[in-house]
Design an enzyme around this catalytic site. Structure first.
Site, PDB file in Angstrom:
ATOM      1  N   CYS A 167      31.176  42.791  29.397  1.00  0.00           N
ATOM      2  CA  CYS A 167      32.559  43.215  29.644  1.00  0.00           C
ATOM      3  C   CYS A 167      32.970  44.266  28.628  1.00  0.00           C
ATOM      4  O   CYS A 167      32.767  44.099  27.423  1.00  0.00           O
ATOM      5  CB  CYS A 167      33.491  42.000  29.563  1.00  0.00           C
ATOM      6  SG  CYS A 167      35.226  42.439  29.690  1.00  0.00           S
ATOM      7  N   CYS A 179      35.900  42.545  26.266  1.00  0.00           N
ATOM      8  CA  CYS A 179      35.686  41.408  25.363  1.00  0.00           C
ATOM      9  C   CYS A 179      34.223  41.181  25.003  1.00  0.00           C
ATOM     10  O   CYS A 179      33.887  40.216  24.336  1.00  0.00           O
ATOM     11  CB  CYS A 179      36.271  40.124  25.960  1.00  0.00           C
ATOM     12  SG  CYS A 179      35.442  39.610  27.470  1.00  0.00           S
ATOM     13  N   CYS A 194      33.323  48.717  37.936  1.00  0.00           N
ATOM     14  CA  CYS A 194      34.269  49.530  38.696  1.00  0.00           C
ATOM     15  C   CYS A 194      33.527  50.638  39.409  1.00  0.00           C
ATOM     16  O   CYS A 194      32.723  51.351  38.811  1.00  0.00           O
ATOM     17  CB  CYS A 194      35.319  50.103  37.730  1.00  0.00           C
ATOM     18  SG  CYS A 194      36.436  51.261  38.514  1.00  0.00           S
ATOM     19  N   CYS A 253      34.687  54.283  37.892  1.00  0.00           N
ATOM     20  CA  CYS A 253      34.307  54.773  36.567  1.00  0.00           C
ATOM     21  C   CYS A 253      33.150  54.025  35.931  1.00  0.00           C
ATOM     22  O   CYS A 253      32.772  54.297  34.803  1.00  0.00           O
ATOM     23  CB  CYS A 253      35.509  54.716  35.611  1.00  0.00           C
ATOM     24  SG  CYS A 253      36.027  53.016  35.265  1.00  0.00           S
ATOM     25  N   CYS A 262       5.390   4.430  83.940  1.00  0.00           N
ATOM     26  CA  CYS A 262       6.759   4.833  83.618  1.00  0.00           C
ATOM     27  C   CYS A 262       6.779   6.124  82.811  1.00  0.00           C
ATOM     28  O   CYS A 262       7.748   6.878  82.869  1.00  0.00           O
ATOM     29  CB  CYS A 262       7.505   3.722  82.879  1.00  0.00           C
ATOM     30  SG  CYS A 262       6.770   3.266  81.311  1.00  0.00           S
ATOM     31  N   HIS A 319       8.511   1.158  76.892  1.00  0.00           N
ATOM     32  CA  HIS A 319       8.959   1.536  78.227  1.00  0.00           C
ATOM     33  C   HIS A 319       9.732   2.844  78.167  1.00  0.00           C
ATOM     34  O   HIS A 319      10.572   3.032  77.282  1.00  0.00           O
ATOM     35  CB  HIS A 319       9.840   0.427  78.795  1.00  0.00           C
ATOM     36  CG  HIS A 319      10.239   0.662  80.216  1.00  0.00           C
ATOM     37  ND1 HIS A 319       9.328   0.895  81.222  1.00  0.00           N
ATOM     38  CD2 HIS A 319      11.461   0.722  80.801  1.00  0.00           C
ATOM     39  CE1 HIS A 319       9.957   1.071  82.348  1.00  0.00           C
ATOM     40  NE2 HIS A 319      11.252   0.977  82.134  1.00  0.00           N
TER      41      HIS A 319
END
Lengths: 179, 601
Positions: free
Chosen positions: B61, B64, B74, B77, B222, B548
């Protein structure tokens, strides 16, 4: 975090503060990762219709309460079907076997066909020891071939509702009745 | 805007309107967002894209000096600010509102304090991602769309004059049964609670649906009856056979001529025997089942033909219904192929009615974990086999977590019983990237050596009818034993396969960026095509070798249970609570494509 050392006034040491901040950053980073992805999914209209899915799950859960362990097999055999008909447990319709021409009962067609076509483990050749057994049973001399129609045989040990029998049962299991 | 959405609005992602700051930025003189791809880097090989001006850059940053969880650069800039200081930067400088999250490559509007989206920026990310993997050109969005067949409006068929004459002369009306006199009677059962929730026939005056007819169990058959019931009521298959597209009389005549000619040339007499054709037997069965006769039908002829065809399965034993299903489709495929047309490959699905109905395409992506190169293969499939989750349900682990509070709190998500799973979960697992083991290294074309890989499946083309096979029978050749997974599986009545399509999976792989095209996408990408409706459920009850099968069918919005010869009307809840083994879904909306002939296929 248990390794944080406390100063006399109860606050954290600078090292612990840095460690704490580092952890906070990591945690926030992970949260933002997920949030960012979900935000994109939501904004771009990619999220699934969760309400519909939850509704389906709810209906499912309700259904299971109403019908626990449903689709019971044998229960439905004694019903009247939607056309108002009842049927015996073993299908009783008869027709001619398309392999040997003999009349067969529908419910026993498969075991008949197995022997008739020479499939299955035991019914291999025409002359087997089974035919000897059968001949000995019918000492009255009535001709019985290996391919005796099953429609006259009673076999109480078998249920043809989808339960498996061991392949190749001996002829000795059957009791033949005189036709 | 994106060429993607211009070409096909139905497929475009719903892009939210840009905030005024983003609009202002775009119209400003700043460098195009697309060119940002130059600053995008990727932690090799499969990491997410980051914004770094040079590889070694560690952003901090500007205010800070914090490393921070969220850093925004940004766009005006290039100053980097943490989440605390970004709004100040924007407030002090008009035109500096738009920034980019350097670790996640997402646009952020510091004034609106929200993530914003831009197709050009997304394009830049996609370009960066693809070019970093291989020095290939990025996927093109246009050009491949020309292959898509033209859609036509559905025209319902009505007979013309000569056809009406044929109908009048050569057909007799089927006997229409006006409902059922005894439909109002209660269903008597041994165990009445099993049917307590079922009502008697839907409406006693309405005729019962055509084609609803019991099938006699011929002795452990079945497994066959259950699949036949599903096929007899598969919409497109049913229409095909009922419109006489495979006429068993004609087919048998043709085969007899062919065989007798061959045998005569060999000096032998023609046998005059019937030729095996499963499609013919199926055709005969359709005629019988839809004839209006409600007495249970014995598929004896069919069993005989099937045993001649699949001699290895020809015995008086219970078989796997799914195995029978596959075998049946093969049988139809073999006999259905038109000898006059050039043989079409199975993958196109145009070879026979079985594939036209059931055949879809699966896409398999294998990605090298070292370099990120992905190789793709497409395979046709007639069904999708899904594993059941062998682990315990999620509820158990949730319980232990919540004990930290001292009291057990219910999980906020859907309350599933422990040990249950859903079809969606199975599909998610099916399409999840799977890390192949170190003993399964695959050859990477880029690295030119075998590497550890990631494999991911997705559905490229949804078939007209999708059959899901739930793998409940586990056969372990190692332990020489088999077992059945009895676990309940939830399945929806309406299913959206959208998230499991190749286009969705690919899009997710690129971070759901707005501009992604998998190059040669198919019709399946349209939303409406992925909405499916359940119409048949084959269930299995009982043990592995003594069980089944029966089938639940949905006809005219009613559910019927087909248990061999016994057809009964059941409620939706009975179907929902059943133990699904095979699920049949049909596309809600069918599209007709223009063909060469007047007959619409």
């Amino acid at each position: 975090m248990s390794q944080m050392s406390a100063l006399n006034d109860g606050s954290l040491s600078p090292l612990s503060q840095r460690a704490s901040r580092c952890f906070d950053n990591l945690l926030e980073s992970i949260i933002v990762d997920v949030a960012s992805e979900c935000h994109r999914i939501a904004r771009l209209g990619l999220d699934r219709n969760l309400e519909e899915e939850e509704e389906e799950l709810r209906l499912s859960a309700q259904a299971r309460v109403a019908d626990p362990g449903s689709s019971g097999e044998s229960n439905s055999k004694n019903v009247i079907d939607i056309f108002g008909q009842t049927h015996p447990a073993i299908a009783s319709e008869t027709f001619d076997c398309m392999n040997c021409g003999r009349p067969v009962t529908a419910g026993r067609f498969a075991p008949h066909l197995e022997k008739c076509m020479g499939k299955g483990r035991k019914a291999r050749t025409k002359v087997t020891r089974s035919s000897t057994i059968a001949r000995n049973r019918h000492s009255r001399g009535s001709p019985v071939t290996v391919y005796a129609p099953y429609s006259n045989a009673t076999n109480s040990s078998r249920v043809s509702n989808g339960t498996t029998r061991t392949a190749g049962e001996e002829y000795g299991d059957f009791t033949f009745e005189e036709s | 805007m994106s060429s993607d959405s211009a070409a096909d609005p139905a497929r475009a992602l719903r892009l939210p309107p840009p905030c005024p700051h983003l609009v202002a930025y775009r119209s400003g003189a700043g460098a195009g967002l697309r060119s940002l791809y130059r600053c995008l880097r990727r932690r090799p090989p499969l990491g997410r894209p980051e914004v770094r001006r040079d590889p070694g850059e560690v952003p901090r940053c500007g205010s800070c000096r914090d490393g921070g969880a969220r850093l925004y650069a940004c766009l005006a800039c290039a100053v980097v600010s943490c989440s605390l200081h970004a709004p100040d930067h924007a407030a002090a400088r008009p035109g500096h509102e738009i920034a980019v999250d350097v670790d996640r490559a997402e646009l952020f509007c510091a004034a609106c304090r929200d993530q914003v989206y831009d197709p050009d920026f997304d394009a830049a990310v996609v370009i960066a991602l693809t070019s970093l993997i291989t020095p290939r050109a990025p996927p093109t969005q246009l050009g491949n769309r020309a292959k898509r067949p033209r859609r036509v409006e559905y025209r319902p068929w009505a007979p013309d004059e000569p056809e009406r004459a044929v109908i009048g002369q050569r057909s007799s009306p089927l006997l229409v049964q006006e409902g059922n006199a005894s439909s109002s009677s209660t269903i008597t059962t041994v165990n009445s609670t099993a049917n307590a929730t079922t009502t008697s026939c839907a409406t006693s005056s309405a005729p019962l649906p055509w084609g609803l007819r019991g099938l006699n169990n011929l002795g452990n058959t079945c497994f066959m009856n259950s699949v036949l019931q599903a096929l007899l009521h598969t919409p497109l298959l049913r229409n095909y056979f009922l419109s006489d597209r495979h006429n068993h009389i004609v087919c048998q005549q043709k085969s007899r001529k062919k065989t007798s000619a061959k045998e005569r040339s060999n000096g032998r007499d023609a046998t005059g025997g019937l030729q095996i054709c499963l499609a013919c037997d199926l055709d005969a069965m359709y005629s019988a089942v839809f004839s209006g006769d409600r007495k249970p039908y014995s598929p004896a002829r069919f069993l005989y033909s099937w045993w001649l065809y699949a001699s290895n399965l020809a015995n008086y034993q219970q078989h796997d219904a799914h195995e029978f299903f596959i075998c049946m489709l093969d049988g139809i495929h073999e006999k259905e192929q038109d000898p006059f047309k050039p043989p079409s490959h199975v993958s196109s699905g145009e070879c026979c009615i079985a594939h036209r109905v059931f055949s879809g395409t699966l896409r398999s992506d294998v990605t090298c974990t070292i370099c990120g190169f992905t190789s793709t293969t497409y395979d046709p499939c007639v069904d999708i086999s899904l594993d059941m989750d062998s682990k315990e349900g999620p509820q158990k682990t949730n319980g232990s977590k919540h004990q930290i509070n001292g009291n057990e709190t219910k999980s906020a998500s859907m309350n599933q019983k422990p040990g249950t799973s859903t079809l969606m979960e199975c599909l998610e697992r099916f399409t999840r990237p799977e890390k192949l083991g170190a003993d399964q290294k695959l050859f990477c074309q880029h690295c030119q050596v075998r590497q550890e890989s990631l494999k991911q499946m997705s559905i490229r083309k949804i078939p007209l009818v999708t059959c899901f096979h739930i793998k409940r029978f586990e056969h372990s050749s190692m332990r020489k034993m088999s077992r059945k997974v009895d676990q309940y599986l939830h399945f929806p009545f309406s299913l959206d396969l959208g998230p499991y399509l190749s286009s969705s999976i690919l899009r997710a792989r690129y971070g759901n960026r707005v501009l992604v095209s998998d190059g040669d996408d198919s019709d399946a990408s349209l939303e409406s095509l992925s909405n499916l409706e359940l119409f048949a459920v084959v269930t299995h009850n009982g043990k592995l070798d003594a069980g089944h099968y029966l089938t639940y069918l949905r006809l005219n919005s009613q559910w019927y249970r087909c248990d061999d010869a016994w057809i009964t009307h059941v409620s939706e809840s009975m179907v929902r609570s059943s133990q699904a083994y095979m699920l049949f879904y049909v596309q809600k909306i069918l599209y007709y494509k223009a063909s060469g002939n007047a007959i619409i296929s």
